[in-house]
Design a protein around this motif. Structure first.
Motif, PDB file in Angstrom:
ATOM      1  N   MET A 159       9.687  -5.575  13.057  1.00 15.93           N
ATOM      2  CA  MET A 159      10.122  -4.221  12.796  1.00 15.93           C
ATOM      3  C   MET A 159      10.117  -3.904  11.302  1.00 15.93           C
ATOM      4  N   ALA A 160      10.310  -4.940  10.481  1.00 16.85           N
ATOM      5  CA  ALA A 160      10.321  -4.734   9.024  1.00 16.85           C
ATOM      6  C   ALA A 160       8.965  -4.249   8.533  1.00 16.85           C
ATOM      7  N   TRP A 161       7.882  -4.769   9.125  1.00 16.73           N
ATOM      8  CA  TRP A 161       6.559  -4.349   8.684  1.00 16.73           C
ATOM      9  C   TRP A 161       6.287  -2.893   9.061  1.00 16.73           C
ATOM     10  N   VAL A 162       6.751  -2.481  10.235  1.00 18.47           N
ATOM     11  CA  VAL A 162       6.599  -1.085  10.648  1.00 18.47           C
ATOM     12  C   VAL A 162       7.383  -0.189   9.696  1.00 18.47           C
ATOM     13  N   SER A 163       8.595  -0.604   9.372  1.00 20.74           N
ATOM     14  CA  SER A 163       9.417   0.150   8.428  1.00 20.74           C
ATOM     15  C   SER A 163       8.734   0.260   7.069  1.00 20.74           C
ATOM     16  N   LEU A 164       8.094  -0.819   6.647  1.00 20.11           N
ATOM     17  CA  LEU A 164       7.400  -0.821   5.363  1.00 20.11           C
ATOM     18  C   LEU A 164       6.213   0.146   5.363  1.00 20.11           C
ATOM     19  N   VAL A 165       5.495   0.209   6.460  1.00 17.12           N
ATOM     20  CA  VAL A 165       4.383   1.161   6.573  1.00 17.12           C
ATOM     21  C   VAL A 165       4.917   2.594   6.536  1.00 17.12           C
ATOM     22  N   PHE A 166       6.014   2.856   7.256  1.00 11.42           N
ATOM     23  CA  PHE A 166       6.634   4.188   7.198  1.00 11.42           C
ATOM     24  C   PHE A 166       7.094   4.520   5.785  1.00 11.42           C
ATOM     25  N   ALA A 167       7.618   3.525   5.079  1.00 15.93           N
ATOM     26  CA  ALA A 167       8.038   3.741   3.690  1.00 15.93           C
ATOM     27  C   ALA A 167       6.844   4.155   2.840  1.00 15.93           C
ATOM     28  N   PHE A 210      13.472   3.414   4.145  1.00 16.13           N
ATOM     29  CA  PHE A 210      12.622   2.508   4.919  1.00 16.13           C
ATOM     30  C   PHE A 210      12.315   1.237   4.131  1.00 16.13           C
ATOM     31  N   LEU A 211      12.087   1.374   2.825  1.00 12.89           N
ATOM     32  CA  LEU A 211      11.829   0.196   1.997  1.00 12.89           C
ATOM     33  C   LEU A 211      13.052  -0.720   1.975  1.00 12.89           C
ATOM     34  N   ALA A 212      14.229  -0.147   1.819  1.00 17.16           N
ATOM     35  CA  ALA A 212      15.459  -0.959   1.792  1.00 17.16           C
ATOM     36  C   ALA A 212      15.640  -1.711   3.107  1.00 17.16           C
ATOM     37  N   TYR A 213      15.357  -1.037   4.217  1.00 18.19           N
ATOM     38  CA  TYR A 213      15.465  -1.698   5.514  1.00 18.19           C
ATOM     39  C   TYR A 213      14.466  -2.854   5.618  1.00 18.19           C
ATOM     40  N   THR A 242      14.552  -8.090   5.487  1.00 19.58           N
ATOM     41  CA  THR A 242      13.852  -9.191   6.139  1.00 19.58           C
ATOM     42  C   THR A 242      12.742  -9.772   5.261  1.00 19.58           C
ATOM     43  N   LEU A 243      11.966  -8.908   4.657  1.00 18.97           N
ATOM     44  CA  LEU A 243      10.793  -9.344   3.880  1.00 18.97           C
ATOM     45  C   LEU A 243      11.188  -9.695   2.453  1.00 18.97           C
ATOM     46  N   PRO A 244      10.436 -10.598   1.832  1.00 18.84           N
ATOM     47  CA  PRO A 244      10.692 -10.894   0.419  1.00 18.84           C
ATOM     48  C   PRO A 244      10.468  -9.650  -0.445  1.00 18.84           C
ATOM     49  N   MET A 245      11.295  -9.491  -1.461  1.00 19.41           N
ATOM     50  CA  MET A 245      11.252  -8.316  -2.319  1.00 19.41           C
ATOM     51  C   MET A 245       9.869  -8.113  -2.930  1.00 19.41           C
ATOM     52  N   GLY A 246       9.266  -9.154  -3.464  1.00 19.31           N
ATOM     53  CA  GLY A 246       7.964  -9.027  -4.112  1.00 19.31           C
ATOM     54  C   GLY A 246       6.883  -8.550  -3.159  1.00 19.31           C
ATOM     55  N   THR A 247       6.867  -9.098  -1.969  1.00 18.32           N
ATOM     56  CA  THR A 247       5.883  -8.706  -0.964  1.00 18.32           C
ATOM     57  C   THR A 247       6.094  -7.259  -0.525  1.00 18.32           C
ATOM     58  N   ALA A 284       5.213  -4.793  -3.396  1.00 15.17           N
ATOM     59  CA  ALA A 284       3.766  -4.739  -3.651  1.00 15.17           C
ATOM     60  C   ALA A 284       3.055  -3.932  -2.568  1.00 15.17           C
ATOM     61  N   ILE A 285       3.422  -4.139  -1.321  1.00 16.18           N
ATOM     62  CA  ILE A 285       2.770  -3.414  -0.242  1.00 16.18           C
ATOM     63  C   ILE A 285       3.165  -1.945  -0.263  1.00 16.18           C
ATOM     64  N   TRP A 286       4.431  -1.672  -0.526  1.00 15.78           N
ATOM     65  CA  TRP A 286       4.915  -0.284  -0.596  1.00 15.78           C
ATOM     66  C   TRP A 286       4.172   0.499  -1.682  1.00 15.78           C
ATOM     67  N   THR A 287       4.075  -0.090  -2.874  1.00 19.67           N
ATOM     68  CA  THR A 287       3.371   0.604  -3.949  1.00 19.67           C
ATOM     69  C   THR A 287       1.877   0.700  -3.666  1.00 19.67           C
ATOM     70  N   GLY A 288       1.310  -0.325  -3.026  1.00 18.34           N
ATOM     71  CA  GLY A 288      -0.112  -0.291  -2.682  1.00 18.34           C
ATOM     72  C   GLY A 288      -0.434   0.821  -1.707  1.00 18.34           C
ATOM     73  N   ILE A 289       0.401   0.961  -0.673  1.00 21.01           N
ATOM     74  CA  ILE A 289       0.189   2.039   0.299  1.00 21.01           C
ATOM     75  C   ILE A 289       0.351   3.389  -0.394  1.00 21.01           C
TER      76      ILE A 289
END
Length: 104
Positions: free
Chosen positions: A1-9, A45-48, A52-57, A60-65
């Motif tokens: 679910m964390a990855w889905v949240s990250l994509v929404f972020a 969404f990023l905070a959520y 679960t996910l490491p902060m660096g990962t 990086a993905i949030w800013t990349g998207i």
């Protein structure tokens, strides 16, 4: 679910970037409100995801998207350059995000 949240972020981040451009063109309270909602949702969404996910990962993905999505939206919505080199480097950013997902 964390990855889905990250994509929404990331998607909310792209929306926020679009609203910056809209606010620049149309200085009104609706544009400003949508900008705050977009970035606010992005941070939530990023905070959520970071629970679960490491902060660096996650970061990086949030800013990349957000960065590549903003560049792609600029190409399609605002007539920005669609030069092959630009597309290549956007693909590299997205490839790096996918690589981080695969090793996390």
């Amino acid at each position: 679910m964390a990855w889905v949240s990250l994509v929404f972020a990331g998607i909310c981040e792209m929306f926020g970037v679009l609203m910056i451009n809209k606010l620049h063109k149309d200085r009104n309270w609706q544009s400003f409100t949508l900008l705050i909602i977009g970035f606010g949702a992005s941070f939530l969404f990023l905070a959520y995801a970071m629970e679960t996910l490491p902060m660096g990962t996650a970061y990086a993905i949030w800013t990349g998207i957000g960065a590549s999505g903003g560049a792609i939206l600029g190409m399609f919505l605002y007539g920005e350059s669609k030069d092959w080199k630009r597309i290549f480097f956007i693909a590299m950013v997205l490839g790096a995000a996918i690589g981080l997902k695969l090793i996390s």
